[in-house]
Design an enzyme around this catalytic site. Structure first.
Site, PDB file in Angstrom:
ATOM      1  N   GLU A  44       0.866  -1.165   0.000  1.00 48.37           N
ATOM      2  CA  GLU A  44       0.000   0.000   0.000  1.00 48.37           C
ATOM      3  C   GLU A  44       0.917   1.234   0.000  1.00 48.37           C
ATOM      4  O   GLU A  44       1.771   1.354   0.893  1.00 48.37           O
ATOM      5  CB  GLU A  44      -0.887  -0.006   1.254  1.00 48.37           C
ATOM      6  CG  GLU A  44      -1.841   1.160   1.257  1.00 48.37           C
ATOM      7  CD  GLU A  44      -2.777   1.186   2.467  1.00 48.37           C
ATOM      8  OE1 GLU A  44      -2.681   0.293   3.341  1.00 48.37           O
ATOM      9  OE2 GLU A  44      -3.592   2.128   2.516  1.00 48.37           O
ATOM     10  N   ARG A 271       5.038 -12.626  10.108  1.00 53.71           N
ATOM     11  CA  ARG A 271       5.687 -11.333   9.887  1.00 53.71           C
ATOM     12  C   ARG A 271       7.094 -11.354  10.423  1.00 53.71           C
ATOM     13  O   ARG A 271       7.363 -12.006  11.429  1.00 53.71           O
ATOM     14  CB  ARG A 271       4.976 -10.263  10.721  1.00 53.71           C
ATOM     15  CG  ARG A 271       3.885  -9.612  10.056  1.00 53.71           C
ATOM     16  CD  ARG A 271       3.225  -8.582  10.950  1.00 53.71           C
ATOM     17  NE  ARG A 271       2.177  -8.053  10.121  1.00 53.71           N
ATOM     18  CZ  ARG A 271       2.266  -6.932   9.405  1.00 53.71           C
ATOM     19  NH1 ARG A 271       3.294  -6.155   9.510  1.00 53.71           N
ATOM     20  NH2 ARG A 271       1.302  -6.576   8.617  1.00 53.71           N
ATOM     21  N   LYS A 281       3.953   0.532   9.368  1.00 52.11           N
ATOM     22  CA  LYS A 281       3.983   1.887   8.809  1.00 52.11           C
ATOM     23  C   LYS A 281       3.216   2.882   9.669  1.00 52.11           C
ATOM     24  O   LYS A 281       3.534   4.061   9.694  1.00 52.11           O
ATOM     25  CB  LYS A 281       3.402   1.880   7.396  1.00 52.11           C
ATOM     26  CG  LYS A 281       4.409   1.493   6.338  1.00 52.11           C
ATOM     27  CD  LYS A 281       3.771   1.418   4.971  1.00 52.11           C
ATOM     28  CE  LYS A 281       2.977   0.147   4.825  1.00 52.11           C
ATOM     29  NZ  LYS A 281       2.335  -0.036   3.536  1.00 52.11           N
TER      30      LYS A 281
HETATM   31  P1  ATP Z   1       2.359  -2.210   7.730  1.00 51.35           P
HETATM   32  O1  ATP Z   1       1.718  -2.736   8.962  1.00 51.35           O
HETATM   33  O2  ATP Z   1       3.781  -1.950   7.879  1.00 51.35           O
HETATM   34  O3  ATP Z   1       1.590  -1.076   7.118  1.00 51.35           O
HETATM   35  P2  ATP Z   1       1.132  -3.767   5.774  1.00 51.35           P
HETATM   36  O4  ATP Z   1       0.998  -5.231   5.714  1.00 51.35           O
HETATM   37  O5  ATP Z   1      -0.075  -2.968   6.034  1.00 51.35           O
HETATM   38  O6  ATP Z   1       2.282  -3.426   6.754  1.00 51.35           O
HETATM   39  P3  ATP Z   1       1.413  -3.437   3.004  1.00 51.35           P
HETATM   40  O7  ATP Z   1       2.016  -2.335   2.238  1.00 51.35           O
HETATM   41  O8  ATP Z   1      -0.031  -3.637   2.889  1.00 51.35           O
HETATM   42  O9  ATP Z   1       1.806  -3.188   4.485  1.00 51.35           O
HETATM   43  O10 ATP Z   1       2.196  -4.797   2.778  1.00 51.35           O
HETATM   44  C1  ATP Z   1       2.643  -5.287   1.538  1.00 51.35           C
HETATM   45  C2  ATP Z   1       3.041  -6.720   1.718  1.00 51.35           C
HETATM   46  O11 ATP Z   1       4.110  -6.834   2.630  1.00 51.35           O
HETATM   47  C3  ATP Z   1       1.906  -7.546   2.280  1.00 51.35           C
HETATM   48  O12 ATP Z   1       1.802  -8.742   1.523  1.00 51.35           O
HETATM   49  C4  ATP Z   1       2.303  -7.825   3.689  1.00 51.35           C
HETATM   50  O13 ATP Z   1       1.795  -9.032   4.121  1.00 51.35           O
HETATM   51  C5  ATP Z   1       3.828  -7.802   3.604  1.00 51.35           C
HETATM   52  N1  ATP Z   1       4.399  -7.401   4.888  1.00 51.35           N
HETATM   53  C6  ATP Z   1       4.134  -6.275   5.580  1.00 51.35           C
HETATM   54  N2  ATP Z   1       4.796  -6.263   6.756  1.00 51.35           N
HETATM   55  C7  ATP Z   1       5.515  -7.404   6.810  1.00 51.35           C
HETATM   56  C8  ATP Z   1       6.398  -7.978   7.774  1.00 51.35           C
HETATM   57  N3  ATP Z   1       6.688  -7.365   8.921  1.00 51.35           N
HETATM   58  N4  ATP Z   1       6.961  -9.179   7.483  1.00 51.35           N
HETATM   59  C9  ATP Z   1       6.688  -9.798   6.326  1.00 51.35           C
HETATM   60  N5  ATP Z   1       5.862  -9.316   5.384  1.00 51.35           N
HETATM   61  C10 ATP Z   1       5.271  -8.135   5.606  1.00 51.35           C
HETATM   62 MG    MG Z   2      -1.469  -1.798   5.460  1.00 54.38          MG
END
Ligand code: ATP
Ligand code: MG
Length: 573
Positions: A44, A271, A281
């Site tokens: 995102e 994660r 984020k």
């Molecule tokens: P955040 O909580 O940091 O915003 P998010 O999952 O909302 O993380 P996205 O941009 O939606 O962020 O994530 C893109 C991809 O990265 C998704 O497939 C998510 O599952 C993966 N991802 C995000 N954080 C992690 C993590 N800590 N370890 C492994 N994969 C991750």
């Molecule tokens: Mg997100």
């Protein structure tokens, strides 16, 4: 996260095995993958990527790299225009490329599919699988029930599909206020899985979208958009983090009721979390917006941009992701393990150089006033192909303040009155006295005499000199700013409370030294150039602030794990 024997052994062979690859292998063997394997990485664009994302990138693009004919999409999940920005998309593309991966022709945005996604939603309404609900957001929440009580059907659940369709079209065209209506999937208000209690799949938003502008007034929700974007791209394996495990039944429901041919398979993994930092984020945005750090690429941030600016290499990050492996386990990995990967990556390639961080002047009394002599020093002790550099030497030098003790213990093999020490690559020097500030009594200069027979650093008679210190010529050396970085949070497991984040930051996580002195050759380095400062650690010329003539270096990592020692001492004492 425990490094299992399998992950380590496999990583060393260059073939990282993990349970996801095993699942893919099994699907291929069972004939469930019609063409080639297709994965995607769907960030995102509401912030910069962090090391957790690096794990997902390595996993998804790594599969695309290793399976015959396989491919991986970089897909921006841009379904919430209130939080997403074009500049984050640019940063993210840069980060993925820097990590060493290439999406080729496969750059997509969920917004590329808004028309198709809307079409799928219309099909859901027409087939009686979705309805426009006109409860307000508070009522929707109240009707949802709780984990222990079933929800209540919305009074709009039985709305005729023609009426829902008409409302949905008018929602799209911007006729209604935000929150006036939503489109909901018609599943089961009594399901023990809350995600299946008629989840909202479209909501009204009037914020202009960074790419589609004001064309749309309805935006799809995450689960719906993911399942169908995956379908549109022909994704075979949709890999996501564990918090989506409970969403899988919803993901599969969409594919089933829409009768998608060869539906993608969602698999969840743990994660990546790191000690001494926060990852999501949401928290990182808070640190940036609150001005607690110097932007998303502050070298203390767990972001890819921050780690790049800190001097970490893409290979070190990939190596780290491979070593932690892909499992269902979510415990935090020690930051030290990442640092080990960084040292391992830098040691064989980083040219050596000398810098003095906290200078103390050493005057060599028996050395001529005006002479400047040039010594040769290898750029790398183990790799002659990196050549040698010229290091100027004169009567006045700087040594590290820490390398001098006036009244040292017996085993202090550095500079002390009456003791002989080696100045690396140059000569042997015996400290003969000190000069003090008359008011404070602190030592402001030390005096010494060198052995003219020891040029190059060897004792003429073969006598043993145990200590060796680094130094910089006071006449030719260049003043530099050096930034020392430490853990952003002192506590290995910071409290994930947005309101308490700032208070938990380590106030000493950044130390700026304005009067460091470096070898003249270093001042010519370009931004991003990495070095080992002998005896001190790995450093990188800052990508933003460094300029030849006004050098700024960031400490990437110390030579040894000082944190491990601190912890051990704490445990022993
Ligand atoms: P955040 O909580 O940091 O915003 P998010 O999952 O909302 O993380 P996205 O941009 O939606 O962020 O994530 C893109 C991809 O990265 C998704 O497939 C998510 O599952 C993966 N991802 C995000 N954080 C992690 C993590 N800590 N370890 C492994 N994969 C991750
Ligand atoms: Mg997100």
């Amino acid at each position: 996260m425990a490094e299992t024997k399998e992950t380590r052994a496999a990583a060393q062979d260059g073939v990282p095995a993990n349970f996801i690859r095993q699942a893919i292998d099994a699907d291929i063997a069972a004939g469930k993958v019609p063409g080639s394997v297709v994965t995607r990485f769907p960030p995102e664009p509401n912030g910069c990527l962090h090391i957790g994302h690096a794990k997902s990138i390595c996993l998804n693009f790594g599969i695309a790299r290793d399976y015959p004919g396989a491919a991986c999409y970089l897909r921006f999940d841009d379904t919430n225009p209130t939080k997403e920005r074009i500049d984050f998309m640019e940063e993210i593309r840069g980060d993925v490329r820097w990590l060493g991966f290439d999406w080729g022709e496969r750059l997509r945005h969920a917004s590329d599919y808004f028309e198709s996604l809307f079409g799928y939603a219309v099909r859901l309404i027409e087939s009686g699988h979705a309805y426009v609900c006109s409860l307000d957001p508070g009522q929707i929440r109240a009707y949802r029930g709780t984990l222990t009580e079933p929800g209540l059907d919305s009074p709009y659940r039985s709305r005729p599909s023609g009426e829902s369709l008409d409302l949905f079209m008018r929602m799209r065209d911007g006729e209604f206020e935000e929150g006036a209506h939503v489109l909901r999937a018609k599943i089961d208000m009594a399901s023990p899985n809350m995600n299946l209690r008629d989840p909202v799949i479209y909501r009204i938003m009037h914020t202009p979208h960074p790419l589609t502008g004001d064309v749309w007034h309805v935006y799809p929700m995450y689960d719906f958009a993911q399942a169908l974007s995956d379908t549109i791209e022909g994704v075979t394996h949709s890999l996501c983090t564990l918090e989506f495990e409970d969403h899988r039944p919803l993901y599969e429901w969409f594919l089933e009721v829409l009768d998608v041919p060869s539906p993608p398979r969602q698999i969840e993994f743990g994660r990546l979390n790191l000690t001494h930092t926060v990852m999501s984020k949401r928290y990182l945005t808070r640190l940036v917006d609150g001005g607690y750090v110097d932007g998303w690429d502050d070298p203390r941030m767990p972001t890819i941009a921050g780690m790049r600016r800190r001097g970490f290499t893409p290979g070190a990050l990939r190596d780290f992701c491979e070593r932690v492996g892909v499992t269902k386990n979510e415990s935090a990995v020690e930051f030290e393990r990442l640092e080990i990967c960084v040292r391992t990556a830098l040691d064989p390639v980083a040219p050596r150089a000398m810098a003095v961080l906290r200078p103390l002047k050493l005057v060599i009394e028996n050395y001529p006033e005006d002479a400047v002599e040039i010594f040769e020093a290898p750029n790398h002790p183990a790799d002659p192909s990196l050549g040698v550099r010229e290091v100027p030497f004169s009567r006045e030098l700087f040594i590290e303040r820490d390398d001098f003790m006036e009244d040292p213990p017996r085993k202090f093999f550095r500079v002390a009155p009456g003791r002989e020490v080696r100045l690396r690559y140059a000569c042997l020097v015996t400290c003969t006295g000190v000069v003090r500030d008359p008011r404070t009594g602190t030592v402001v200069e030390i005096r010494g005499r060198y052995d003219p027979g020891s040029r190059g650093g060897k004792a003429p008679d073969g006598r043993k000199v145990r200590g060796a210190v680094h130094w910089v010529c006071a006449r030719r050396g260049v003043r530099a700013t050096v930034r020392l970085y430490d853990r952003l949070f002192r506590d290995p497991a910071p409290d994930h409370d947005v309101e308490r984040l700032a208070q938990q930051l380590d106030p000493d996580s950044l130390e700026v030294l304005e009067s460091a002195v470096i070898e003249p050759a270093l001042a010519l380095a370009g931004p991003g150039a990495r070095f080992q400062f002998e005896r001190l650690g790995y450093f990188v010329a800052d990508s933003r602030d460094h300029a030849p003539g006004a050098p700024v270096f960031n400490r990437t990592v110390t030579l040894r794990d000082t944190w491990g020692k601190v912890r051990k001492r704490g445990a022993d004492g």
